[in-house]
Design an enzyme around this catalytic site. Structure first.
Site, PDB file in Angstrom:
ATOM      1  N   LYS A 112     -31.425  -1.220 -18.857  1.00 38.42           N
ATOM      2  CA  LYS A 112     -32.673  -2.003 -18.856  1.00 38.42           C
ATOM      3  C   LYS A 112     -33.824  -1.223 -18.245  1.00 38.42           C
ATOM      4  O   LYS A 112     -34.961  -1.347 -18.681  1.00 38.42           O
ATOM      5  CB  LYS A 112     -32.488  -3.322 -18.109  1.00 38.42           C
ATOM      6  N   LYS A 195     -24.757  -3.727 -29.044  1.00 32.36           N
ATOM      7  CA  LYS A 195     -24.560  -5.146 -28.752  1.00 32.36           C
ATOM      8  C   LYS A 195     -25.694  -5.987 -29.348  1.00 32.36           C
ATOM      9  O   LYS A 195     -26.848  -5.556 -29.319  1.00 32.36           O
ATOM     10  CB  LYS A 195     -24.554  -5.283 -27.222  1.00 32.36           C
ATOM     11  N   LYS A 198     -31.041 -10.069 -27.073  1.00 27.93           N
ATOM     12  CA  LYS A 198     -32.365 -10.695 -27.212  1.00 27.93           C
ATOM     13  C   LYS A 198     -33.463  -9.650 -27.190  1.00 27.93           C
ATOM     14  O   LYS A 198     -34.549  -9.880 -27.694  1.00 27.93           O
ATOM     15  CB  LYS A 198     -32.607 -11.646 -26.027  1.00 27.93           C
TER      16      LYS A 198
HETATM   17  P1  TYM Z   1     -27.278 -13.414 -20.633  1.00 32.74           P
HETATM   18  O1  TYM Z   1     -28.362 -14.422 -20.525  1.00 32.74           O
HETATM   19  O2  TYM Z   1     -27.634 -12.027 -21.049  1.00 32.74           O
HETATM   20  O3  TYM Z   1     -26.151 -13.907 -21.619  1.00 32.74           O
HETATM   21  C1  TYM Z   1     -25.551 -15.190 -21.481  1.00 32.74           C
HETATM   22  C2  TYM Z   1     -24.095 -15.110 -21.856  1.00 32.74           C
HETATM   23  O4  TYM Z   1     -23.967 -14.611 -23.186  1.00 32.74           O
HETATM   24  C3  TYM Z   1     -23.056 -13.511 -23.198  1.00 32.74           C
HETATM   25  N1  TYM Z   1     -23.493 -12.543 -24.215  1.00 32.74           N
HETATM   26  C4  TYM Z   1     -22.713 -12.092 -25.192  1.00 32.74           C
HETATM   27  N2  TYM Z   1     -21.441 -12.354 -25.523  1.00 32.74           N
HETATM   28  C5  TYM Z   1     -20.921 -11.737 -26.609  1.00 32.74           C
HETATM   29  N3  TYM Z   1     -21.643 -10.870 -27.382  1.00 32.74           N
HETATM   30  C6  TYM Z   1     -22.935 -10.574 -27.088  1.00 32.74           C
HETATM   31  N4  TYM Z   1     -23.619  -9.738 -27.861  1.00 32.74           N
HETATM   32  C7  TYM Z   1     -23.519 -11.195 -25.948  1.00 32.74           C
HETATM   33  N5  TYM Z   1     -24.754 -11.141 -25.379  1.00 32.74           N
HETATM   34  C8  TYM Z   1     -24.716 -11.969 -24.319  1.00 32.74           C
HETATM   35  C9  TYM Z   1     -23.146 -12.907 -21.809  1.00 32.74           C
HETATM   36  O5  TYM Z   1     -21.995 -12.171 -21.486  1.00 32.74           O
HETATM   37  C10 TYM Z   1     -23.311 -14.135 -20.957  1.00 32.74           C
HETATM   38  O6  TYM Z   1     -22.049 -14.704 -20.663  1.00 32.74           O
HETATM   39  N6  TYM Z   1     -26.366 -12.080 -15.935  1.00 32.74           N
HETATM   40  C11 TYM Z   1     -26.072 -13.079 -16.927  1.00 32.74           C
HETATM   41  C12 TYM Z   1     -26.426 -14.492 -16.512  1.00 32.74           C
HETATM   42  C13 TYM Z   1     -25.913 -14.912 -15.192  1.00 32.74           C
HETATM   43  C14 TYM Z   1     -24.576 -15.299 -14.875  1.00 32.74           C
HETATM   44  C15 TYM Z   1     -24.584 -15.647 -13.501  1.00 32.74           C
HETATM   45  C16 TYM Z   1     -23.412 -15.370 -15.624  1.00 32.74           C
HETATM   46  C17 TYM Z   1     -26.633 -15.027 -14.048  1.00 32.74           C
HETATM   47  N7  TYM Z   1     -25.855 -15.469 -13.042  1.00 32.74           N
HETATM   48  C18 TYM Z   1     -23.406 -16.071 -12.835  1.00 32.74           C
HETATM   49  C19 TYM Z   1     -22.235 -15.800 -14.966  1.00 32.74           C
HETATM   50  C20 TYM Z   1     -22.261 -16.123 -13.604  1.00 32.74           C
HETATM   51  C21 TYM Z   1     -26.855 -12.741 -18.179  1.00 32.74           C
HETATM   52  O7  TYM Z   1     -27.847 -12.058 -18.160  1.00 32.74           O
HETATM   53  O8  TYM Z   1     -26.436 -13.359 -19.280  1.00 32.74           O
END
Ligand code: TYM
Length: 333
Positions: A112, A195, A198
């Site tokens: 990032k 991957k 967004k």
């Molecule tokens: P975020 O917002 O990027 O994504 C949310 C969830 O979607 C999953 N994900 C994917 N799974 C499969 N294939 C993909 N291409 C893909 N892109 C995203 C992510 O693994 C996630 O589960 N840091 C985290 C949010 C967060 C969090 C937490 C998660 C903040 N605090 C505490 C668990 C526990 C994030 O940016 O997810």
């Protein structure tokens, strides 16, 4: 005690990866786990610039998407992170527990921040500490996420263990990642080695939960493929990332295992398979999209869900934070 915690960032439209890798699994887990918290992580979102109005809209939309996908707002706790002070408070304590070296090894930060690390926000660097705080402010034990969050969860385990060691307590649980399903890592439709995300500049690279049936069909039709027919065995997916991705997505949406999809579609041309995949996607996603639109328009309802969720979350985290303050040595007069 078993407690589920997971979160999703309100940074633009949710995509198929977020749904298949995370949210859909949450829907299944809430049946087996009594205690589930699902958080719209707006504090995480602002580690990169967000327009305030867009952040507000996106926070509501993500909450609506969770409910539309099947999270029960009465049974599970749905809330936005900024409304529960424990997250930021515990994150600060973890900033003092985690080591610079640990965070420097986080691949997501490197991706990032890119080449311009000097210009990244301090928040982006400390992001995984806040994530550990999210989970541990509730003593969360199980965290369902997509494959890309694995490294962050390992760090959360390290932080919990170091906190326990430093203070000589057995206080925070060791967090268990729950990474399961046929699509733990959904890849870009334009490049099967990247991957789905967004932040990809190309909207063609992802299916979002706001796409209508035409957009889904168009994106699937244009998805990158190779010239050969689909393989007839799992080994045949070796070196064919786009075929593996599309078949994996099909399996996840159909609730089948990959072997079944290979049995049913192996040997078909991509053009035929893409039609089947688009039909399945529309069938599975459009009801969610329609419900999400309806809920997003009902701002009062969504705000009510988030308000009640935050109240419950504050009540759950408050006694844990009081104990943390005692352990660390903060006076509570
Ligand atoms: P975020 O917002 O990027 O994504 C949310 C969830 O979607 C999953 N994900 C994917 N799974 C499969 N294939 C993909 N291409 C893909 N892109 C995203 C992510 O693994 C996630 O589960 N840091 C985290 C949010 C967060 C969090 C937490 C998660 C903040 N605090 C505490 C668990 C526990 C994030 O940016 O997810």
């Amino acid at each position: 005690m078993r407690r589920i915690f997971s979160g999703v960032q309100p940074t633009g439209n949710l995509h198929l990866g977020n749904y298949l890798g995370a949210i859909r699994n949450w829907v299944h887990l809430q049946r087996d786990y009594e205690d589930c918290l699902f958080c719209v992580v707006d504090l995480h979102a602002i580690t990169v610039w967000q327009e305030p109005a867009a952040l507000r809209a996106s926070t509501r939309e993500v909450a609506a998407a969770m409910i539309a996908a099947g999270i029960d707002a009465e049974k599970s706790v749905i809330f936005n992170q900024s409304q529960v002070p424990a997250h930021a408070e515990l994150a600060w304590i973890f900033n003092c527990v985690a080591r610079m070296g640990w965070l420097s090894r986080m691949t997501q930060f490197k991706e990032k921040a890119g080449k311009n690390k000097e210009n990244a926000s301090v928040g982006l660097f400390a992001y995984p500490n806040l994530m550990a705080a999210d989970i541990l402010a509730y003593k969360g034990t199980h965290v369902p996420v997509g494959d890309d969050q694995k490294q962050h969860l390992e760090l959360a385990r390290d932080i919990a263990q170091k906190f326990n060691n430093d203070f000589g307590v057995d206080f925070f649980p060791v967090v268990e990642p729950l990474i399961f399903g046929a699509a733990t890592r959904v890849m870009s439709l334009r490049d099967g080695t990247k991957k789905m995300s967004k932040s990809d500049p190309s909207d063609q690279s992802r299916i979002t939960l706001t796409d209508d049936a035409d957009a889904i069909a168009r994106k699937v039709r244009k998805a990158k493929t190779d010239p050969d027919p689909l393989p007839t065995s799992k080994d045949g997916l070796e070196g064919r990332p786009e075929a593996a991705n599309l078949m994996g997505i099909y399996a996840a949406l159909a609730g089948q295992d990959l072997e079944q999809v290979i049995r049913d579609h192996g040997g078909h041309q991509f053009s035929r398979f893409k039609q089947d995949l688009a039909d399945l996607m529309v069938d599975r996603l459009q009801p969610i999209t329609a419900e999400m639109r309806r809920l997003t328009a009902d701002t009062a309802y969504i705000d009510g869900v988030l308000r009640r969720g935050a109240e419950k979350a504050r009540a759950l985290s408050a006694p844990i934070m009081a104990e943390v303050q005692d352990i660390v040595g903060f006076l509570r007069p």
